[in-house]
Design an enzyme around this catalytic site. Structure first.
Site, PDB file in Angstrom:
ATOM      1  N   CYS A 161       0.846  -1.200   0.000  1.00 12.06           N
ATOM      2  CA  CYS A 161       0.000   0.000   0.000  1.00 12.06           C
ATOM      3  C   CYS A 161       0.885   1.255   0.000  1.00 12.06           C
ATOM      4  CB  CYS A 161      -0.922  -0.069   1.216  1.00 12.06           C
ATOM      5  SG  CYS A 161      -1.335   1.500   1.957  1.00 12.06           S
TER       6      CYS A 161
ATOM      7  N   CYS B 272       0.944   3.374   3.047  1.00  8.56           N
ATOM      8  CA  CYS B 272       1.676   2.778   4.179  1.00  8.56           C
ATOM      9  C   CYS B 272       3.173   3.043   3.991  1.00  8.56           C
ATOM     10  CB  CYS B 272       1.426   1.276   4.260  1.00  8.56           C
ATOM     11  SG  CYS B 272      -0.307   0.855   4.370  1.00  8.56           S
TER      12      CYS B 272
ATOM     13  N   ARG C 264       5.543  -2.181  -5.463  1.00 12.54           N
ATOM     14  CA  ARG C 264       4.744  -2.686  -6.600  1.00 12.54           C
ATOM     15  C   ARG C 264       3.849  -3.856  -6.178  1.00 12.54           C
ATOM     16  NH1 ARG C 264       7.184  -3.650 -11.726  1.00 12.54           N
ATOM     17  NH2 ARG C 264       5.665  -2.288 -12.674  1.00 12.54           N
TER      18      ARG C 264
ATOM     19  N   TRP D  56      -4.178  -2.725 -11.489  1.00 12.40           N
ATOM     20  CA  TRP D  56      -4.266  -1.843 -12.662  1.00 12.40           C
ATOM     21  C   TRP D  56      -4.283  -2.687 -13.937  1.00 12.40           C
ATOM     22  CZ3 TRP D  56      -5.830   2.897 -12.685  1.00 12.40           C
ATOM     23  CH2 TRP D  56      -5.435   3.840 -11.740  1.00 12.40           C
TER      24      TRP D  56
ATOM     25  N   LYS E 260      -6.601   8.205 -16.759  1.00 11.10           N
ATOM     26  CA  LYS E 260      -6.664   8.387 -15.296  1.00 11.10           C
ATOM     27  C   LYS E 260      -5.472   7.714 -14.604  1.00 11.10           C
ATOM     28  CE  LYS E 260     -10.135  10.810 -15.885  1.00 11.10           C
ATOM     29  NZ  LYS E 260      -9.807  12.212 -16.136  1.00 11.10           N
ATOM     30  N   HIS E 261      -5.050   6.602 -15.157  1.00 10.26           N
ATOM     31  CA  HIS E 261      -3.864   5.943 -14.589  1.00 10.26           C
ATOM     32  C   HIS E 261      -2.657   6.881 -14.724  1.00 10.26           C
ATOM     33  CE1 HIS E 261      -1.440   1.900 -14.270  1.00 10.26           C
ATOM     34  NE2 HIS E 261      -0.982   2.828 -13.458  1.00 10.26           N
TER      35      HIS E 261
ATOM     36  N   VAL F 188      -2.735   9.398 -12.013  1.00 10.75           N
ATOM     37  CA  VAL F 188      -2.213   8.831 -10.753  1.00 10.75           C
ATOM     38  C   VAL F 188      -0.683   8.755 -10.824  1.00 10.75           C
ATOM     39  CG1 VAL F 188      -2.238   6.818  -9.217  1.00 10.75           C
ATOM     40  CG2 VAL F 188      -4.353   7.548 -10.325  1.00 10.75           C
ATOM     41  N   ASN F 189      -0.159   8.309 -11.962  1.00  9.46           N
ATOM     42  CA  ASN F 189       1.306   8.231 -12.115  1.00  9.46           C
ATOM     43  C   ASN F 189       1.938   9.598 -11.869  1.00  9.46           C
ATOM     44  OD1 ASN F 189       1.091   5.581 -12.861  1.00  9.46           O
ATOM     45  ND2 ASN F 189       1.260   5.953 -15.058  1.00  9.46           N
TER      46      ASN F 189
ATOM     47  N   LYS G  34       7.628   6.528 -11.983  1.00 13.06           N
ATOM     48  CA  LYS G  34       6.257   6.878 -12.407  1.00 13.06           C
ATOM     49  C   LYS G  34       6.355   7.852 -13.572  1.00 13.06           C
ATOM     50  CE  LYS G  34       4.170   5.093  -8.705  1.00 13.06           C
ATOM     51  NZ  LYS G  34       3.600   3.788  -8.863  1.00 13.06           N
TER      52      LYS G  34
HETATM   53  C1  LIG Z   1      -7.294   2.566  -8.593  1.00 12.52           C
HETATM   54  C2  LIG Z   1      -5.967   2.766  -7.939  1.00 12.52           C
HETATM   55  C3  LIG Z   1      -5.688   3.975  -7.306  1.00 12.52           C
HETATM   56  C4  LIG Z   1      -4.454   4.187  -6.665  1.00 12.52           C
HETATM   57  N1  LIG Z   1      -4.217   5.335  -5.999  1.00 12.52           N
HETATM   58  C5  LIG Z   1      -3.058   5.504  -5.312  1.00 12.52           C
HETATM   59  C6  LIG Z   1      -2.837   6.669  -4.522  1.00 12.52           C
HETATM   60  O1  LIG Z   1      -3.671   7.544  -4.448  1.00 12.52           O
HETATM   61  N2  LIG Z   1      -1.657   6.755  -3.833  1.00 12.52           N
HETATM   62  C7  LIG Z   1      -0.714   5.757  -3.871  1.00 12.52           C
HETATM   63  O2  LIG Z   1       0.321   5.860  -3.220  1.00 12.52           O
HETATM   64  N3  LIG Z   1      -0.907   4.656  -4.635  1.00 12.52           N
HETATM   65  C8  LIG Z   1      -2.056   4.493  -5.336  1.00 12.52           C
HETATM   66  N4  LIG Z   1      -2.253   3.369  -6.083  1.00 12.52           N
HETATM   67  C9  LIG Z   1      -1.124   2.436  -6.290  1.00 12.52           C
HETATM   68  C10 LIG Z   1      -0.217   2.983  -7.425  1.00 12.52           C
HETATM   69  O3  LIG Z   1      -0.974   3.514  -8.494  1.00 12.52           O
HETATM   70  C11 LIG Z   1       0.693   1.915  -8.022  1.00 12.52           C
HETATM   71  O4  LIG Z   1      -0.080   0.786  -8.359  1.00 12.52           O
HETATM   72  C12 LIG Z   1       1.804   1.471  -7.120  1.00 12.52           C
HETATM   73  O5  LIG Z   1       2.553   2.584  -6.694  1.00 12.52           O
HETATM   74  C13 LIG Z   1       2.763   0.512  -7.877  1.00 12.52           C
HETATM   75  O6  LIG Z   1       3.284   1.196  -9.011  1.00 12.52           O
HETATM   76  P1  LIG Z   1       3.936   0.495 -10.254  1.00 12.52           P
HETATM   77  O7  LIG Z   1       5.268   1.070 -10.468  1.00 12.52           O
HETATM   78  O8  LIG Z   1       3.869  -0.964 -10.121  1.00 12.52           O
HETATM   79  O9  LIG Z   1       3.028   0.938 -11.506  1.00 12.52           O
HETATM   80  P2  LIG Z   1       1.484   0.998 -11.627  1.00 12.52           P
HETATM   81  O10 LIG Z   1       1.057   2.420 -11.641  1.00 12.52           O
HETATM   82  O11 LIG Z   1       0.842   0.127 -10.634  1.00 12.52           O
HETATM   83  O12 LIG Z   1       1.225   0.407 -13.077  1.00 12.52           O
HETATM   84  C14 LIG Z   1       1.289  -0.978 -13.356  1.00 12.52           C
HETATM   85  C15 LIG Z   1       1.673  -1.180 -14.795  1.00 12.52           C
HETATM   86  O13 LIG Z   1       0.645  -0.675 -15.637  1.00 12.52           O
HETATM   87  C16 LIG Z   1       1.213  -0.124 -16.830  1.00 12.52           C
HETATM   88  N5  LIG Z   1       0.790   1.262 -16.901  1.00 12.52           N
HETATM   89  C17 LIG Z   1       1.349   2.331 -16.305  1.00 12.52           C
HETATM   90  N6  LIG Z   1       0.649   3.420 -16.605  1.00 12.52           N
HETATM   91  C18 LIG Z   1      -0.363   3.042 -17.399  1.00 12.52           C
HETATM   92  C19 LIG Z   1      -1.418   3.724 -18.033  1.00 12.52           C
HETATM   93  N7  LIG Z   1      -1.570   5.031 -17.944  1.00 12.52           N
HETATM   94  N8  LIG Z   1      -2.295   3.014 -18.772  1.00 12.52           N
HETATM   95  C20 LIG Z   1      -2.158   1.694 -18.905  1.00 12.52           C
HETATM   96  N9  LIG Z   1      -1.173   1.000 -18.335  1.00 12.52           N
HETATM   97  C21 LIG Z   1      -0.288   1.663 -17.584  1.00 12.52           C
HETATM   98  C22 LIG Z   1       2.713  -0.304 -16.721  1.00 12.52           C
HETATM   99  O14 LIG Z   1       3.062  -1.502 -17.385  1.00 12.52           O
HETATM  100  C23 LIG Z   1       2.928  -0.454 -15.241  1.00 12.52           C
HETATM  101  O15 LIG Z   1       4.069  -1.219 -14.938  1.00 12.52           O
HETATM  102  C24 LIG Z   1      -3.486   3.143  -6.710  1.00 12.52           C
HETATM  103  C25 LIG Z   1      -3.759   1.937  -7.352  1.00 12.52           C
HETATM  104  C26 LIG Z   1      -4.989   1.739  -7.956  1.00 12.52           C
HETATM  105  C27 LIG Z   1      -5.294   0.409  -8.612  1.00 12.52           C
END
Ligand SMILES: Cc1cc2nc3c(=O)[nH]c(=O)nc-3n(C[C@H](O)[C@H](O)[C@H](O)COP(=O)(O)OP(=O)(O)OC[C@H]3O[C@@H](n4cnc5c(N)ncnc54)[C@H](O)[C@@H]3O)c2cc1C
Length: 651
Positions: free
Chosen positions: A39, A42, A378, A385, A459-460, A463-464, A479
């Site tokens: 999380c 966290c 992660r 997602w 929207k993703h 968030v990124n 990100k």
């Molecule tokens: C609905 C939701 C809301 C969240 N809100 C928060 C928050 O408010 N605060 C917080 O700290 N964390 C939040 N998270 C967690 C955060 O977004 C990431 O999932 C976490 O930090 C892990 O990041 P990651 O590097 O694995 O990439 P992630 O953002 O989890 O992405 C996973 C994979 O998706 C692909 N990807 C990346 N961007 C896109 C895109 N735009 N479209 C399609 N595919 C894509 C890439 O292959 C990437 O490796 C949220 C998660 C979800 C599911």
């Protein structure tokens, strides 16, 4: 507990095997943070919690700080027992609790600033009854000024420090607790209401500290800044004041495992591909951990779960056993005439009943494209997602898949279900709030399935953008706005020197990236056979109404019902006894769904065989071998006897 390291961080790292023992009948109160290493909030909060634990380390004999990682597989059940639905969750436990308790959400809703939590810990200590107050915690209430005056000019074997302050100040109580591990000193607090007394002592500002020496002399302490830390360190440095020997406190057993150092072997992967291991691991976590924290599902939660399973069963591009599992679950949920389902019944179906029929979902987490450079980074949220992107793409490329589900004409279907899932079940409450704000703003404007794919992508990226540079960011996976130019050069344009997305290309890219044909099965648990990988195509053919019957599909085959079900299922028994005839129908529903859904689990020459088929084959094979051997020996004996009887050698 990988976010916190036992032995290194100034707090107690608890786990399934130690938490109950630590909390039960403890001579100190506890503040526990139930968190999940996956999380983001966290991760972001961990430095504050560590700093707080360091700041109140001296209070340990009276109140302790602990953590428990609900993202660790071995702690899942424990977190469920404590009713943890979201992360991080803070619970306060009083000293000397005689029975299991899930703790108190003490002053829920207060901010999580270090100072606020520290003051809440003091309030919580004061909330104890006289009998249950931790013995190491001295009285924290103010004493009357007359009591102080009686101590002047009398010898004693210790110093007495008096913090004079206003009624809403916490400084006095903080200094009292800071010094509980020190001997030859007592700290008390007096309120500033008796003005004449303060004047007599020469106190002109508050908070102030007045000191009575062991020989009875007394005077105001001159300190540079009237702050808790200044008072405490001054008092600790007085001659003769020293730390007590390690008190005999019932400390939780030391963790033998150094979880913090455990790093799994890195799996090489292709970032242009999607990995089934990520999707299945995410599904496992979602079904067996995240949802399992809810004891029962009813009302809006049950509806969300049912709709989510319906969409998954139609769109998840999984391997055959997993798709069968989702389909079985969906039919069972539809056929069950209940408005409230204990989640254990769902787990029982998923874990036990279906497994008997060869329908199963991995119960091991294996992150590949979602693995982090550290174990706490992660993982699950990444897979969630990916799961929802995959579902939006599947809905767009297989629009007929949702026919007869009631969702066929809804281009927002996946988005709305995701919105409800995140709202009701996602462990990170703050993430859910952010997501809800975005959904409220624009989800209604999505008018086609293609637009739904793009909405989630956009929207993703929002968030990124928000999380770039956040402590939850994995330095190995920064990100960034995705897809990056190396993944999709055509997606990027420049208009008048400014970056812009080519949305036609982005859509095309997403439809390719999250398409079932882009899924790799490397690292996915269990063997993969051609039939399983082919499944997406099979369902696509079905969508297109091409009646290509699956080879070996023995739909009319009715299997022995009692063999298939565990008749001693506690959960079902509970359902039946608690709910009478209606639940009987529920049980029948489970049975009938499983029977109907018992499909081939082994494929040979394109013909599917179930486990029962295989067992029958083996039995028949052994029986026929035995029969042939008996026949062989029978005729051999007969021919010997015949020779003895009729063959007389010529003499
Ligand atoms: C609905 C939701 C809301 C969240 N809100 C928060 C928050 O408010 N605060 C917080 O700290 N964390 C939040 N998270 C967690 C955060 O977004 C990431 O999932 C976490 O930090 C892990 O990041 P990651 O590097 O694995 O990439 P992630 O953002 O989890 O992405 C996973 C994979 O998706 C692909 N990807 C990346 N961007 C896109 C895109 N735009 N479209 C399609 N595919 C894509 C890439 O292959 C990437 O490796 C949220 C998660 C979800 C599911």
């Amino acid at each position: 507990a990988r976010l916190y390291r036992p032995g290194e961080d100034p707090l107690t790292v608890l786990e399934a095997g130690t938490v109950r023992r630590a909390l039960l009948n403890s001579s100190a109160a506890w503040v526990l943070q139930f968190y999940s290493s996956s999380c983001g909030h966290c991760i972001g909060f961990a430095p504050t919690w560590r700093a707080l634990a360091g700041d109140v380390r001296d209070w340990e004999p009276a109140i302790r700080i602990g953590v428990l990682d609900c993202g660790e597989e071995e702690n899942y059940e424990t977190c469920k027992e404590y009713g943890i639905l979201y992360y991080p969750t803070f619970r306060y436990f009083k000293a000397f609790t005689k029975q299991f308790t899930t703790g108190e959400n003490y002053k829920a809703g207060s901010d999580r600033e270090l100072q606020t939590v520290r003051q809440m810990m003091i309030d919580f200590l004061q909330n104890h009854s006289q009998e249950s107050r931790p013995p190491a915690c001295p009285p924290l209430d103010p004493i009357p000024s007359s009591e102080i005056a009686s101590l002047f000019d009398k010898t004693s074997h210790h110093y007495t420090a008096i913090v004079v302050e206003s009624s809403n100040s916490y400084v006095g109580r903080e200094v009292i607790l800071d010094l509980i591990q020190y001997e030859n000193i007592m700290v008390k607090r007096v309120l500033n209401s008796d003005k004449a007394f303060l004047e007599k002592l020469g106190i002109t500002s508050i908070p102030s500290c007045y000191l009575i020496y062991p020989n009875g002399s007394h005077g105001l302490i001159n300190i540079l800044k009237p702050l808790r830390s200044f008072f405490s360190s001054y008092l600790k440095s007085l001659p003769g004041v020293r730390r007590k020997l390690v008190s005999q406190l019932p400390l939780p057993k030391k963790q033998s495992k150094q979880e913090g150092t455990e790093i799994k072997a890195w799996k090489e992967f292709d970032k242009a591909k999607l990995y089934m291991a990520d999707l299945e691991s995410g599904l496992h976590y979602l079904l067996r951990v995240e949802l399992a924290t809810h004891k029962t599902l009813e009302g809006a939660e049950l509806k969300t779960f049912k709709d989510f399973v319906t969409v998954l069963s139609k769109l998840f591009p999984g391997r055959q056993p997993v798709v069968k599992l989702l389909e079985t679950l969906q039919e069972w949920l539809v056929s069950l005439p209940l408005d409230k389902i204990p989640y254990d019944a769902i787990l029982d179906l998923v874990n036990n009943k279906m497994r008997i029929s060869g329908i199963f979902l991995t119960n091991h987490i294996q992150w590949v494209g979602c693995q982090g450079s550290k174990p706490e980074l992660r993982g699950y949220t990444c897979s969630l997602w990916k799961l929802f992107h995959t579902l939006t793409v599947q809905a767009a490329v297989r629009p007929k898949a949702l026919i007869n589900t009631g969702f066929e004409d809804n281009p927002q279907v996946v988005l709305q279900i995701m919105r409800r899932y995140i709202q009701h079940f996602f462990g990170c409450k703050a993430c859910a709030q952010h997501f809800e704000e975005m959904a409220k703003e624009s989800m209604e404007s999505v008018k086609t399935l293609d637009k739904a794919v793009l909405w989630l992508w956009e929207k993703h990226n929002v968030v990124n953008d928000r999380l770039a540079g956040d402590p939850s960011e994995d330095p190995k996976f920064p990100k960034v706005q995705w897809p990056t130019p190396d993944l999709c050069p055509e997606c990027h344009d420049e208009i008048k020197g400014l970056h812009s997305w080519n949305e036609v290309q982005v859509l095309q890219f997403l439809k390719h990236h999250y398409h079932h044909e882009n899924i790799l099965y490397k690292y996915a648990e269990g063997q993969v056979n051609a039939n399983e990988i082919e499944l997406g195509d099979v369902r696509e053919r079905k969508d297109k109404n091409l009646p290509k019957k699956m080879s070996g599909d023995k739909e009319d085959k009715i299997l022995d019902q009692q063999n298939m079900l565990d008749s001693k299922s506690k959960v079902l028994d509970k359902l039946i006894t608690n709910n009478g005839p209606v639940k009987d129908r529920g049980k029948n529903a489970i049975e009938s769904v499983i029977h109907k859904e018992t499909k081939p689990s082994v494929s040979f020459l394109g013909i599917g065989f179930s486990n029962i088929d295989m067992s029958l084959c083996v039995v028949l094979y052994v029986a026929s071998s035995l029969f042939l051997m008996i026949m062989y020996f029978f005729f051999r004996m007969r021919s010997k006897r015949w020779k003895v009887r009729y063959y007389r050698p010529a003499v």
